[in-house]
Design an enzyme around this catalytic site. Structure first.
Site, PDB file in Angstrom:
ATOM      1  N   CYS A 112      96.219 104.749  71.253  1.00 41.16           N
ATOM      2  CA  CYS A 112      96.858 103.434  71.177  1.00 41.16           C
ATOM      3  C   CYS A 112      96.351 102.610  69.990  1.00 41.16           C
ATOM      4  O   CYS A 112      96.938 101.580  69.662  1.00 41.16           O
ATOM      5  CB  CYS A 112      96.661 102.673  72.477  1.00 41.16           C
ATOM      6  N   HIS A 243      97.838  95.493  71.209  1.00 46.96           N
ATOM      7  CA  HIS A 243      98.452  96.671  71.814  1.00 46.96           C
ATOM      8  C   HIS A 243      99.027  96.284  73.174  1.00 46.96           C
ATOM      9  O   HIS A 243      98.364  95.618  73.978  1.00 46.96           O
ATOM     10  CB  HIS A 243      97.405  97.784  71.961  1.00 46.96           C
ATOM     11  N   ASN A 273     103.817 100.851  78.006  1.00 53.01           N
ATOM     12  CA  ASN A 273     102.819 101.142  76.970  1.00 53.01           C
ATOM     13  C   ASN A 273     103.339 102.290  76.101  1.00 53.01           C
ATOM     14  O   ASN A 273     103.419 103.426  76.565  1.00 53.01           O
ATOM     15  CB  ASN A 273     101.508 101.522  77.674  1.00 53.01           C
TER      16      ASN A 273
END
Ligand code: ACO
Length: 318
Positions: A112, A243, A273
Protein backbone atom coordinates in the site's frame (compact mmCIF):
# COMPACT_ATOMS: atom_id res chain seq x y z
CA UNK A 1 19.39 19.94 -12.20
CA UNK A 2 15.75 19.25 -13.13
CA UNK A 3 12.96 18.16 -10.82
CA UNK A 4 9.86 16.02 -11.32
CA UNK A 5 6.50 17.68 -11.82
CA UNK A 6 3.13 15.94 -12.12
CA UNK A 7 1.65 17.21 -15.39
CA UNK A 8 -1.28 14.78 -15.83
CA UNK A 9 -3.24 12.26 -13.77
CA UNK A 10 -5.64 9.46 -14.72
CA UNK A 11 -7.52 6.54 -13.17
CA UNK A 12 -9.34 3.41 -14.26
CA UNK A 13 -11.84 1.43 -12.22
CA UNK A 14 -13.26 -1.86 -13.48
CA UNK A 15 -16.99 -1.79 -14.27
CA UNK A 16 -18.30 -4.33 -11.78
CA UNK A 17 -19.37 -2.85 -8.44
CA UNK A 18 -19.82 -5.17 -5.46
CA UNK A 19 -21.72 -3.65 -2.53
CA UNK A 20 -21.50 -4.74 1.09
CA UNK A 21 -24.99 -6.12 0.68
CA UNK A 22 -23.79 -8.27 -2.25
CA UNK A 23 -21.11 -9.79 -0.01
CA UNK A 24 -23.69 -10.90 2.55
CA UNK A 25 -25.00 -13.39 -0.05
CA UNK A 26 -22.03 -15.69 0.50
CA UNK A 27 -20.30 -14.38 3.62
CA UNK A 28 -21.40 -14.06 7.22
CA UNK A 29 -21.09 -10.28 7.34
CA UNK A 30 -23.28 -7.18 7.18
CA UNK A 31 -23.29 -3.73 5.67
CA UNK A 32 -23.52 -2.37 9.22
CA UNK A 33 -20.35 -4.24 10.37
CA UNK A 34 -18.31 -3.21 7.34
CA UNK A 35 -19.40 0.43 7.31
CA UNK A 36 -19.06 0.96 11.04
CA UNK A 37 -15.56 -0.64 11.19
CA UNK A 38 -14.14 0.74 7.94
CA UNK A 39 -16.43 3.25 6.17
CA UNK A 40 -16.43 1.05 3.04
CA UNK A 41 -19.78 0.80 1.18
CA UNK A 42 -18.73 -0.85 -2.08
CA UNK A 43 -15.68 -1.81 -4.14
CA UNK A 44 -14.95 -2.31 -7.86
CA UNK A 45 -13.91 -5.82 -8.83
CA UNK A 46 -12.10 -6.71 -12.06
CA UNK A 47 -13.56 -9.76 -13.78
CA UNK A 48 -11.51 -10.93 -16.79
CA UNK A 49 -9.18 -7.92 -16.66
CA UNK A 50 -5.83 -8.35 -14.93
CA UNK A 51 -3.55 -5.75 -13.32
CA UNK A 52 -1.72 -5.01 -16.57
CA UNK A 53 -5.02 -4.35 -18.41
CA UNK A 54 -6.08 -1.74 -15.85
CA UNK A 55 -2.62 -0.10 -15.84
CA UNK A 56 -2.67 -0.03 -19.64
CA UNK A 57 -5.98 1.89 -19.57
CA UNK A 58 -4.38 4.44 -17.22
CA UNK A 59 -1.28 4.74 -19.41
CA UNK A 60 -3.45 5.31 -22.49
CA UNK A 61 -5.40 8.06 -20.74
CA UNK A 62 -2.19 9.74 -19.56
CA UNK A 63 -0.79 9.70 -23.10
CA UNK A 64 -4.02 11.19 -24.49
CA UNK A 65 -4.10 13.94 -21.86
CA UNK A 66 -0.45 14.84 -22.40
CA UNK A 67 -0.44 14.79 -26.21
CA UNK A 68 3.00 13.17 -26.05
CA UNK A 69 4.00 10.12 -28.05
CA UNK A 70 4.80 6.92 -26.13
CA UNK A 71 8.35 6.98 -27.56
CA UNK A 72 8.90 10.25 -25.65
CA UNK A 73 8.78 8.38 -22.33
CA UNK A 74 12.01 7.53 -20.50
CA UNK A 75 10.42 5.28 -17.89
CA UNK A 76 7.31 3.34 -16.96
CA UNK A 77 7.13 2.40 -13.29
CA UNK A 78 4.25 0.38 -11.86
CA UNK A 79 3.63 -0.06 -8.14
CA UNK A 80 1.78 -3.31 -7.50
CA UNK A 81 1.59 -6.31 -5.22
CA UNK A 82 -0.70 -8.16 -7.61
CA UNK A 83 1.27 -8.45 -10.88
CA UNK A 84 0.04 -10.72 -13.69
CA UNK A 85 3.34 -12.62 -13.60
CA UNK A 86 6.50 -12.82 -11.52
CA UNK A 87 8.13 -11.95 -14.82
CA UNK A 88 7.54 -9.94 -16.97
CA UNK A 89 6.78 -6.97 -14.75
CA UNK A 90 3.48 -5.17 -15.22
CA UNK A 91 5.53 -2.11 -16.21
CA UNK A 92 7.15 -4.04 -19.08
CA UNK A 93 3.73 -5.29 -20.20
CA UNK A 94 2.35 -1.75 -20.21
CA UNK A 95 5.46 -0.39 -21.93
CA UNK A 96 4.89 -2.94 -24.71
CA UNK A 97 1.12 -2.34 -24.92
CA UNK A 98 1.53 1.41 -25.46
CA UNK A 99 4.70 1.14 -27.57
CA UNK A 100 6.94 3.18 -25.26
CA UNK A 101 9.97 1.48 -26.71
CA UNK A 102 12.51 4.02 -25.45
CA UNK A 103 11.40 3.66 -21.83
CA UNK A 104 12.95 1.50 -19.16
CA UNK A 105 10.28 -0.34 -17.18
CA UNK A 106 10.06 -2.06 -13.83
CA UNK A 107 7.67 -2.72 -10.93
CA UNK A 108 7.96 -1.50 -7.37
CA UNK A 109 6.67 -3.83 -4.66
CA UNK A 110 5.84 -1.92 -1.51
CA UNK A 111 2.18 -2.94 -1.06
CA UNK A 112 0.00 0.00 0.00
CA UNK A 113 3.06 2.29 0.17
CA UNK A 114 3.91 1.32 -3.42
CA UNK A 115 2.80 4.50 -5.18
CA UNK A 116 4.71 6.75 -2.78
CA UNK A 117 7.83 4.59 -3.16
CA UNK A 118 7.45 4.58 -6.96
CA UNK A 119 6.94 8.34 -7.24
CA UNK A 120 9.97 9.00 -5.01
CA UNK A 121 12.01 6.65 -7.23
CA UNK A 122 10.82 8.40 -10.40
CA UNK A 123 11.71 11.79 -8.92
CA UNK A 124 15.26 10.59 -8.41
CA UNK A 125 15.49 9.45 -12.06
CA UNK A 126 14.38 12.92 -13.20
CA UNK A 127 16.89 14.56 -10.88
CA UNK A 128 19.56 12.44 -12.52
CA UNK A 129 18.69 13.54 -16.05
CA UNK A 130 15.64 11.69 -17.38
CA UNK A 131 12.93 13.81 -18.96
CA UNK A 132 9.59 12.12 -18.31
CA UNK A 133 7.74 8.94 -17.55
CA UNK A 134 4.66 7.26 -16.15
CA UNK A 135 4.19 6.23 -12.52
CA UNK A 136 1.17 3.99 -12.06
CA UNK A 137 -0.29 2.16 -9.07
CA UNK A 138 -2.43 -0.79 -10.11
CA UNK A 139 -3.91 -3.69 -8.19
CA UNK A 140 -6.17 -6.65 -8.74
CA UNK A 141 -6.32 -7.35 -5.01
CA UNK A 142 -9.39 -9.54 -5.61
CA UNK A 143 -7.16 -12.35 -6.90
CA UNK A 144 -5.06 -12.30 -3.71
CA UNK A 145 -8.01 -12.71 -1.35
CA UNK A 146 -9.52 -15.73 0.31
CA UNK A 147 -13.16 -14.90 -0.47
CA UNK A 148 -14.26 -17.10 2.44
CA UNK A 149 -12.26 -14.97 4.91
CA UNK A 150 -14.65 -12.22 5.93
CA UNK A 151 -12.02 -10.46 8.05
CA UNK A 152 -10.00 -9.48 4.96
CA UNK A 153 -12.18 -10.02 1.84
CA UNK A 154 -14.52 -7.15 2.69
CA UNK A 155 -11.71 -4.60 2.89
CA UNK A 156 -10.19 -4.56 -0.59
CA UNK A 157 -11.00 -3.51 -4.15
CA UNK A 158 -9.41 -3.36 -7.61
CA UNK A 159 -8.31 -0.37 -9.68
CA UNK A 160 -5.43 1.59 -11.15
CA UNK A 161 -4.32 5.20 -11.45
CA UNK A 162 -1.20 7.13 -12.16
CA UNK A 163 0.61 10.28 -13.15
CA UNK A 164 2.88 11.63 -15.84
CA UNK A 165 6.00 13.03 -14.20
CA UNK A 166 8.00 15.51 -16.29
CA UNK A 167 11.22 17.45 -15.83
CA UNK A 168 10.82 21.03 -14.66
CA UNK A 169 13.10 23.82 -13.48
CA UNK A 170 11.39 24.15 -10.12
CA UNK A 171 11.14 21.51 -7.42
CA UNK A 172 7.61 20.20 -6.92
CA UNK A 173 8.24 17.07 -4.86
CA UNK A 174 9.76 19.05 -2.01
CA UNK A 175 10.54 16.31 0.46
CA UNK A 176 10.43 12.53 0.77
CA UNK A 177 10.65 10.10 3.64
CA UNK A 178 10.53 6.35 3.01
CA UNK A 179 10.54 3.81 5.85
CA UNK A 180 10.26 0.05 6.34
CA UNK A 181 10.24 -2.46 9.18
CA UNK A 182 10.86 -5.97 7.89
CA UNK A 183 10.77 -7.39 11.40
CA UNK A 184 6.99 -7.04 11.16
CA UNK A 185 6.89 -8.59 7.67
CA UNK A 186 4.36 -11.27 8.63
CA UNK A 187 1.79 -8.66 9.77
CA UNK A 188 0.45 -8.73 6.22
CA UNK A 189 1.29 -11.42 3.69
CA UNK A 190 -0.14 -12.17 0.25
CA UNK A 191 0.74 -14.29 -2.76
CA UNK A 192 3.15 -16.75 -1.12
CA UNK A 193 4.93 -18.74 -3.82
CA UNK A 194 5.20 -22.40 -2.88
CA UNK A 195 8.78 -23.17 -1.87
CA UNK A 196 9.16 -26.47 -3.67
CA UNK A 197 11.27 -28.20 -6.27
CA UNK A 198 12.21 -31.80 -7.02
CA UNK A 199 14.84 -31.60 -4.25
CA UNK A 200 12.67 -30.37 -1.39
CA UNK A 201 9.10 -30.83 -0.26
CA UNK A 202 8.29 -27.98 2.04
CA UNK A 203 4.68 -27.89 3.27
CA UNK A 204 2.09 -26.00 1.23
CA UNK A 205 1.37 -22.50 2.51
CA UNK A 206 -1.94 -20.71 1.95
CA UNK A 207 -1.09 -17.96 -0.55
CA UNK A 208 -4.16 -15.83 0.22
CA UNK A 209 -3.86 -12.42 1.80
CA UNK A 210 -3.61 -12.72 5.58
CA UNK A 211 -3.15 -9.92 8.03
CA UNK A 212 -2.98 -9.06 11.67
CA UNK A 213 -5.77 -6.45 11.55
CA UNK A 214 -5.08 -5.02 15.02
CA UNK A 215 -1.32 -4.98 14.40
CA UNK A 216 -1.75 -3.03 11.16
CA UNK A 217 -4.18 -0.71 12.91
CA UNK A 218 -1.62 0.05 15.63
CA UNK A 219 1.13 0.47 13.04
CA UNK A 220 -0.97 3.04 11.17
CA UNK A 221 -1.89 4.98 14.27
CA UNK A 222 1.52 4.90 15.92
CA UNK A 223 4.41 4.50 13.46
CA UNK A 224 2.76 6.19 10.48
CA UNK A 225 1.43 9.13 12.51
CA UNK A 226 4.79 9.62 14.23
CA UNK A 227 6.62 9.68 10.89
CA UNK A 228 4.06 12.05 9.39
CA UNK A 229 4.44 14.48 12.32
CA UNK A 230 8.23 14.41 12.00
CA UNK A 231 7.98 14.82 8.25
CA UNK A 232 5.66 17.84 8.36
CA UNK A 233 7.36 19.73 11.16
CA UNK A 234 5.83 23.22 11.07
CA UNK A 235 5.06 23.15 7.34
CA UNK A 236 1.51 24.21 6.48
CA UNK A 237 -0.25 21.64 4.33
CA UNK A 238 -3.44 22.10 2.30
CA UNK A 239 -4.42 18.44 1.95
CA UNK A 240 -3.25 15.06 3.23
CA UNK A 241 -3.85 12.26 0.74
CA UNK A 242 -3.55 9.23 2.97
CA UNK A 243 -3.70 5.63 1.81
CA UNK A 244 -7.38 4.75 1.72
CA UNK A 245 -7.66 1.68 3.94
CA UNK A 246 -10.07 2.61 6.69
CA UNK A 247 -12.09 5.74 7.49
CA UNK A 248 -11.53 5.34 11.23
CA UNK A 249 -7.75 5.14 10.78
CA UNK A 250 -7.76 8.37 8.74
CA UNK A 251 -10.00 10.15 11.26
CA UNK A 252 -7.74 9.14 14.13
CA UNK A 253 -4.58 10.21 12.28
CA UNK A 254 -6.21 13.61 11.54
CA UNK A 255 -7.01 14.02 15.24
CA UNK A 256 -3.48 13.05 16.29
CA UNK A 257 -2.07 15.52 13.76
CA UNK A 258 -4.30 18.23 15.21
CA UNK A 259 -5.60 19.00 11.74
CA UNK A 260 -9.24 19.38 10.58
CA UNK A 261 -10.69 16.26 8.97
CA UNK A 262 -11.58 18.38 5.90
CA UNK A 263 -7.89 18.31 5.00
CA UNK A 264 -8.07 14.48 4.69
CA UNK A 265 -10.22 13.73 1.65
CA UNK A 266 -11.53 10.17 1.40
CA UNK A 267 -13.00 7.97 -1.30
CA UNK A 268 -12.55 4.55 0.31
CA UNK A 269 -16.35 4.30 0.74
CA UNK A 270 -16.59 3.74 -3.02
CA UNK A 271 -13.49 1.67 -3.70
CA UNK A 272 -12.34 -0.14 -0.54
CA UNK A 273 -8.61 -0.52 -0.09
CA UNK A 274 -7.02 -0.56 -3.56
CA UNK A 275 -3.49 -0.79 -2.12
CA UNK A 276 -0.94 0.93 -4.39
CA UNK A 277 -3.73 2.44 -6.50
CA UNK A 278 -5.54 4.23 -3.67
CA UNK A 279 -3.52 7.46 -3.51
CA UNK A 280 -3.38 8.16 -7.28
CA UNK A 281 -7.11 7.35 -7.64
CA UNK A 282 -7.83 9.95 -4.95
CA UNK A 283 -5.43 12.46 -6.50
CA UNK A 284 -7.07 12.14 -9.92
CA UNK A 285 -10.58 12.47 -8.45
CA UNK A 286 -9.63 15.60 -6.50
CA UNK A 287 -8.14 17.17 -9.63
CA UNK A 288 -11.23 16.26 -11.65
CA UNK A 289 -13.44 17.81 -8.94
CA UNK A 290 -11.40 21.03 -9.00
CA UNK A 291 -10.38 20.65 -5.34
CA UNK A 292 -6.76 20.29 -6.40
CA UNK A 293 -5.31 22.04 -9.43
CA UNK A 294 -1.98 21.31 -11.05
CA UNK A 295 0.20 24.46 -11.16
CA UNK A 296 -1.68 26.28 -8.38
CA UNK A 297 1.03 25.46 -5.86
CA UNK A 298 -1.25 23.81 -3.32
CA UNK A 299 0.77 21.80 -0.83
CA UNK A 300 -0.27 18.18 -0.51
CA UNK A 301 1.21 15.31 1.42
CA UNK A 302 0.93 11.78 0.05
CA UNK A 303 1.23 9.11 2.74
CA UNK A 304 1.27 5.39 1.94
CA UNK A 305 1.45 2.56 4.48
CA UNK A 306 0.92 -1.16 4.54
CA UNK A 307 2.48 -4.58 4.01
CA UNK A 308 6.23 -4.87 4.40
CA UNK A 309 5.78 -3.15 6.67
CA UNK A 310 6.56 -0.17 4.47
CA UNK A 311 5.46 3.43 4.68
CA UNK A 312 6.39 6.78 3.26
CA UNK A 313 5.52 10.46 2.92
CA UNK A 314 5.95 12.91 0.05
CA UNK A 315 5.38 16.66 0.25
CA UNK A 316 4.34 18.00 -3.15
CA UNK A 317 3.71 21.55 -4.25
CA UNK A 318 1.40 20.86 -7.17
N1 ACO B 1 -18.24 -9.12 9.22
C1 ACO B 1 -18.70 -9.41 10.45
N2 ACO B 1 -17.89 -9.72 11.48
C2 ACO B 1 -16.57 -9.74 11.22
C3 ACO B 1 -16.04 -9.45 9.95
C4 ACO B 1 -16.94 -9.13 8.93
N3 ACO B 1 -16.53 -8.82 7.67
N4 ACO B 1 -14.70 -9.54 10.01
C5 ACO B 1 -14.39 -9.89 11.25
N5 ACO B 1 -15.52 -10.02 11.99
C6 ACO B 1 -15.62 -10.36 13.40
C7 ACO B 1 -14.46 -11.19 13.87
O1 ACO B 1 -14.71 -12.56 13.65
C8 ACO B 1 -14.42 -10.84 15.33
O2 ACO B 1 -15.42 -11.58 15.98
P1 ACO B 1 -15.17 -12.20 17.45
O3 ACO B 1 -14.90 -11.01 18.32
O4 ACO B 1 -16.45 -12.90 17.72
O5 ACO B 1 -13.98 -13.08 17.28
C9 ACO B 1 -14.83 -9.40 15.35
O6 ACO B 1 -15.56 -9.16 14.14
C10 ACO B 1 -13.66 -8.44 15.37
O7 ACO B 1 -14.24 -7.22 15.60
P2 ACO B 1 -13.38 -6.00 16.07
O8 ACO B 1 -12.25 -6.44 16.92
O9 ACO B 1 -14.32 -4.98 16.60
O10 ACO B 1 -12.80 -5.51 14.70
P3 ACO B 1 -11.90 -4.27 14.56
O11 ACO B 1 -12.55 -3.07 15.11
O12 ACO B 1 -10.52 -4.59 14.99
O13 ACO B 1 -11.87 -4.07 13.00
C11 ACO B 1 -10.46 -4.28 11.12
C12 ACO B 1 -11.22 -5.01 12.21
C13 ACO B 1 -11.46 -3.51 10.26
C14 ACO B 1 -9.74 -5.29 10.25
C15 ACO B 1 -9.46 -3.31 11.77
O14 ACO B 1 -8.64 -4.00 12.68
C16 ACO B 1 -8.60 -2.64 10.77
O15 ACO B 1 -9.06 -1.85 9.96
N6 ACO B 1 -7.29 -2.89 10.78
C17 ACO B 1 -6.41 -2.35 9.80
C18 ACO B 1 -6.24 -3.38 8.75
C19 ACO B 1 -6.16 -2.82 7.36
O16 ACO B 1 -6.65 -1.77 7.03
N7 ACO B 1 -5.54 -3.60 6.52
C20 ACO B 1 -5.48 -3.27 5.16
C21 ACO B 1 -4.21 -3.66 4.58
S1 ACO B 1 -2.86 -2.82 5.17
C22 ACO B 1 -3.15 -1.30 4.86
O17 ACO B 1 -3.67 -0.98 3.85
C23 ACO B 1 -2.80 -0.41 5.88
Amino acid sequence: MSFGKITATARYLPKKVVTNEDLTKWMDTSDEWIQSRTGIRQRHIAEAENTSDMCFKVAEKLMTKSKLEPVDLDFVIVATMSPDYTSPSVACQVQGMIGANQAMAFDVTAACAGFVYALATAENFIRSGMKRGLVIGGEKTSKLLDWEDRSSAVLFGDGAAGVLLEASEQASIMKQMLRADGERATSLTAGYRQNKNPFCTNPEVNPSLAMDGRGIWNFALNDVTKSLKEFIGDESVDYYLLHQANKRIIEKIARKMNEPIEKFPMNLMNYGNTSAASIPILLDELIEAGILTLNEKQKVVLTGYGGGLAWGNLLIQL
